[in-house]
Structure formats: C-alpha cells, structure tokens
Design a protein around this motif. Structure first.
Motif, PDB file in Angstrom:
ATOM      1  N   ALA A  98       9.788  14.407  19.211  1.00  0.00           N
ATOM      2  CA  ALA A  98       8.841  15.426  19.658  1.00  0.00           C
ATOM      3  C   ALA A  98       8.214  16.087  18.425  1.00  0.00           C
ATOM      4  CB  ALA A  98       9.548  16.456  20.519  1.00  0.00           C
ATOM      5  N   HIS A  99       7.155  16.861  18.660  1.00  0.00           N
ATOM      6  CA  HIS A  99       6.609  17.745  17.625  1.00  0.00           C
ATOM      7  C   HIS A  99       6.494  19.138  18.211  1.00  0.00           C
ATOM      8  CE1 HIS A  99       5.804  14.433  14.983  1.00  0.00           C
ATOM      9  NE2 HIS A  99       4.900  13.892  15.787  1.00  0.00           N
ATOM     10  N   CYS A 103       5.810  21.821  11.874  1.00  0.00           N
ATOM     11  CA  CYS A 103       6.581  21.266  12.968  1.00  0.00           C
ATOM     12  C   CYS A 103       8.051  21.563  12.695  1.00  0.00           C
ATOM     13  CB  CYS A 103       6.347  19.766  13.068  1.00  0.00           C
ATOM     14  SG  CYS A 103       7.423  18.957  14.270  1.00  0.00           S
ATOM     15  N   MET A 136       3.856  17.806   7.993  1.00  0.00           N
ATOM     16  CA  MET A 136       3.387  18.590   9.142  1.00  0.00           C
ATOM     17  C   MET A 136       3.433  20.080   8.813  1.00  0.00           C
ATOM     18  SD  MET A 136       4.966  16.352  12.264  1.00  0.00           S
ATOM     19  CE  MET A 136       3.528  16.534  13.343  1.00  0.00           C
TER      20      MET A 136
HETATM   21 CU   LIG Z   1       7.053  16.853  14.087  1.00  0.00          CU
END
Ligand SMILES: [Cu+2]
Length: 473
Positions: free
Chosen positions: A156-157, A203, A215
């Motif tokens: 997931a993010h 993230c 991220m």
């Molecule tokens: Cu991520």
C-alpha cells in the motif's frame, strides 16, 4: 476546488457515523461491526467525494543520477554487480525509484498511463492556514497505481504529513493505525492546518524503504498574515510574525534527500537490501545533485493552480523535461536561487534523508526565522498579551537532521556593479553541504551532491517570481 466543511455531505456524515460507532462498541452492541462495514469502507467515504484540491498517484519509475564507476555490490552477488547506473534502467535514466506524481489535471487515461512514471522529489504543494472565518479544508486525494517493475510487492501507499499538529489518526497515513491505500484504490486526506510553516510529507508504508526509494516531498502552510503589505511590502511571509520579520520577496524550496544505490538496485532486481549497511551514495537537493541542481525547472504552467507546481505534460500526461535536459524528466525541480540585490530571499529547508547535513551559504548570513514549522520566538508571558522573546539568529550554516525543517531568510548583498566574476552579470555565492562527502564523492570526474548557487543580480534585473523556485529570468 475547495469544499466548505459546513456543507456536510453524505460522505462526511458516514465518517461521523464512524465516530459515533465507537460509542456503540463501548455499549457492547454485537451488530456494530456489521454497521461499521456498511458505513466505513474508506473507498465509500472517499471515492465519491468529488472535488479535491490535489490528486497524487503513487507508483514506481526511473530517475537520473550522474554515472560513477565506483559503486558495486561485491558481497551478495557473485562477481559483484554494477549498482549504478542500473543496467535495467532505460537510457538516459539510472536509478529505480518509488514516488508520487501530481495527476490532478490529467484525464483518467493519462492518469493510468503514469504508472512507472514516478518523480523525485514528490510534488511540492502549499496551502493556506486554516481560517476560522471561512472554514475551508484542504483535500488531497491519493491513488495507488501499483509498482510496474515489482508487481510482487503489492505494498500500500499513504500520505503522512510529518509534523502536522492536531492530526487525527484516520488521516495520519501511519498504516498500522490508519488507512493504507492498496493498489487500484483511492483515499482522500482532509487537512485543517492551524500552524503555518514548512513541513514535509512521505509515504509511511514500509517507511524506511519507501522514504529512501523517493516517496518524499515538501509542503508549506501559508500564514493568514499573507497579503498584509503594512509589515513587509511584498505581503508575503513565512509566519504570522506580527512584525514583518519573516517577510520575503522570493522563496525557494530546498528539499534534502539521499540515495543509497544498493537499496534501489536491490528493489529493481528482486533482492533484499541489508538496511543496517545503509550508506548514502548520493545526497540531493530537490532530487538532483550539482551541477544538475542549477539546471532549469521543468516547464511549469504558471497560474493554473494556487497550490502546486503544474509541470507541463505531453499528450500522454508524461512530464516534459527541462529544455535540453532530457535526463532530468523525472527530477523536475531546480535549486538555483536568483535574486536582485537588496531583496529578501526565503529558503525553506527540509531533510528526509537519513543523515544530518550542514548547509552553508558562503559569504551571506542566513537568519533562521523558523524551525520545524514554528516561528523562532519564546512563549508569550502571561497568556500571550506580550510577544515572546525573538529568538531568530544569524548563521552561515544550519545543521539539519532527518525529519527537521528550517526556514531562513537572507538579504541579498549589493551587486558588484560589474559583470560579476563569472562574466555573466551576476555575483555567485555557493550554497552547499559542508559535510563534504555529501557534496562531493571524490570519484574520478566525480559528481557534486547537495550544492547549488545563489546568483545576485543588479536591482531590477530579475523579474517577479511566479511560483516557488521560479528563476524569474
Ligand atoms: Cu509507499
């Protein structure tokens, strides 16, 4: 589009039911879990939520860092492996990344085509401090396009706003206590920022890996004091200072991050990095190393958004690179500082590398006006009737640890009056990391790291700034 919090819609009512659900649980009602499933699925809450202020997509991709023959992986691969440039990278790119893209203005087809087109650093965005008078929230929708090169990593993010005060867990992005966004799904984060300043976001899923993989980005909260031209003539401030001391004419984001090539190569080649071996090979400013840091920004559509840089795209929605720099297509942000003599320049530093860095502006004093999204001022005695002690200070070096932000302002010195030492009509000052291993790797023909230039022109030469990091020339 902004959404009025007072105009409660179906989704927000569903969310409020969730809050009420906790009461039912406390009362021991056995059917409550079913009720929650009927009302609480985050996709139901957010996918129909309509207008958002910003729409980000998480995915993987490639970016560019200059080649060096020095980086191999001697132990875990027979005969060693060339980690950089990655042999799997499509020319002219070198380095596998995870990252975000801004897909707010893209069509659905264009958005889906951005899988495997991540950028670093993540898109910069900014928003206004929450105003109790008009009650406007800021909504960021995030989707997960999946990882093209590693479909086996079905991670997931999330979007975690580092340092955000008064956060509620539902919108915090910490996946074990909140919502993670699986591949193919959307989630909308709702923010009501009550404290102005410079923050960062990342993230929070497998966060050592996803942060290192790219991220990470910057977010500003603009103060309610903005627009007041009586304290400083530009009407632009970093904080609600009450005295104009954080007023500025130009602003530049200075986002610090790192690449340990071993981990990027490992993710691209289905290997496991040993994180306790961490050693940053590259230290970047706004996703690039010197001298790419002084290359132009990717072309920006100025004026299409009040809240982010709208990098121009082609018909597929892919980022257009800076003219003449095709290798910087996915490192879109310049770090060159341009200004006129006598102007006040704001530098917003934040560090989401894993090491402490020492950013030095040689020959110009920087005034530290804020740290960690907090104005440099002591507490007001006796209930805030009297302003607290001003604790701003001047320095030529800031020591900035992982997860910290610094807001500094300098006043551009007088222009030398001639054509400048470079012969190009400006005076050059170096802004660099005096932890030299982070600004020069000593490799043959080596690359620079966290270094850029401040160019001071004669007054009236540089045009007004249209967006953060705009050169104005
Ligand atoms: Cu991520």
């Amino acid at each position: 589009m902004k959404k009025e919090t007072s105009s409660t819609n179906l989704n927000r009512r569903d969310f409020l039911k969730f809050a009420g659900g906790a009461v039912f649980i406390a009362a021991g009602a056995g059917l409550v879990p079913q009720v929650l499933r009927r009302t609480l699925l985050p996709e139901e809450v957010v996918e129909a939520q309509g207008s958002v202020d910003l729409y980000l997509a998480g995915t993987d991709g490639w970016m560019y860092l200059p080649p060096t023959p020095q980086i191999i992986r001697p132990s875990s691969v027979a005969g060693g492996a060339l980690l950089h440039p990655d042999s799997a990278a499509p020319d002219p790119f070198t380095t596998y990344i995870f990252g975000f893209r801004n897909v707010t203005l893209l069509s659905e087809t264009q958005k889906l085509a951005q899988k495997f087109k991540a950028q670093h650093n993540a898109p910069l965005f900014w928003l206004n401090q929450f105003d109790p008078a008009n009650q406007v929230d800021f909504n960021v929708q995030v989707t997960n396009l999946g990882l093209e090169l590693r479909p086996d990593l079905f991670d997931a993010h999330t979007l975690h706003w580092h340092g955000f005060r008064n956060v509620i867990p539902f919108f915090d992005g910490e996946p074990s206590g909140s919502i993670g966004i699986p591949s193919g799904r959307n989630f909308t984060y709702v923010y009501r920022p009550r404290e102005e300043g410079t923050y960062m976001y990342h993230c929070h899923v497998e966060d050592v890996e996803h942060v290192q993989m790219g991220m990470t980005g910057l977010v500003f909260v603009r103060p309610l004091q903005d627009g007041n031209t009586s304290l400083y003539s530009s009407g632009k401030y970093i904080y609600n200072d009450g005295d104009g001391s954080t007023g500025y004419d130009r602003e530049f984001a200075m986002f610090l991050s790192e690449v340990w090539t071993d981990s990027h190569w490992a993710d691209a080649h289905v290997q496991l990095p040993e994180w306790s071996d961490y050693k940053a090979d590259f230290a970047m400013l706004n996703g690039r190393v010197y001298p790419d840091t002084i290359a132009p920004n990717s072309p920006i559509n100025a004026g299409t958004s009040e809240h982010w840089l709208d990098v121009q795209t082609d018909a597929n929605g892919d980022l257009l690179p800076p003219a003449g720099y095709p290798h910087l297509q996915y490192n879109p942000h310049s770090s060159l500082v341009t200004c006129n003599a006598g102007e006040r320049v704001a530098l917003r530093f934040a560090n989401l590398g894993f090491k402490e860095q020492a950013m030095t502006l040689a020959g110009i004093q920087m005034r530290v006006v804020g740290r960690d999204a907090t104005l440099m001022r002591g507490r007001s005695p006796y209930g805030g009737i009297t302003p607290g002690t001003n604790t701003q200070y001047e320095t030529d070096t800031i020591n900035i640890g992982a997860g910290e932000s610094f807001d500094v302002i300098f006043t551009a010195p007088a222009h030398s009056g001639g054509s400048g030492s470079s012969g190009l009509g400006y005076d050059t000052y170096m802004l660099y990391n005096r932890n030299y291993i982070s600004s020069n790797n000593l490799a043959p023909g080596g690359f620079g790291g966290q270094a850029t230039e401040v160019r001071v022109y004669g007054s009236g030469t540089v045009g007004s700034q249209q967006y953060p990091n705009d050169w104005g020339i």
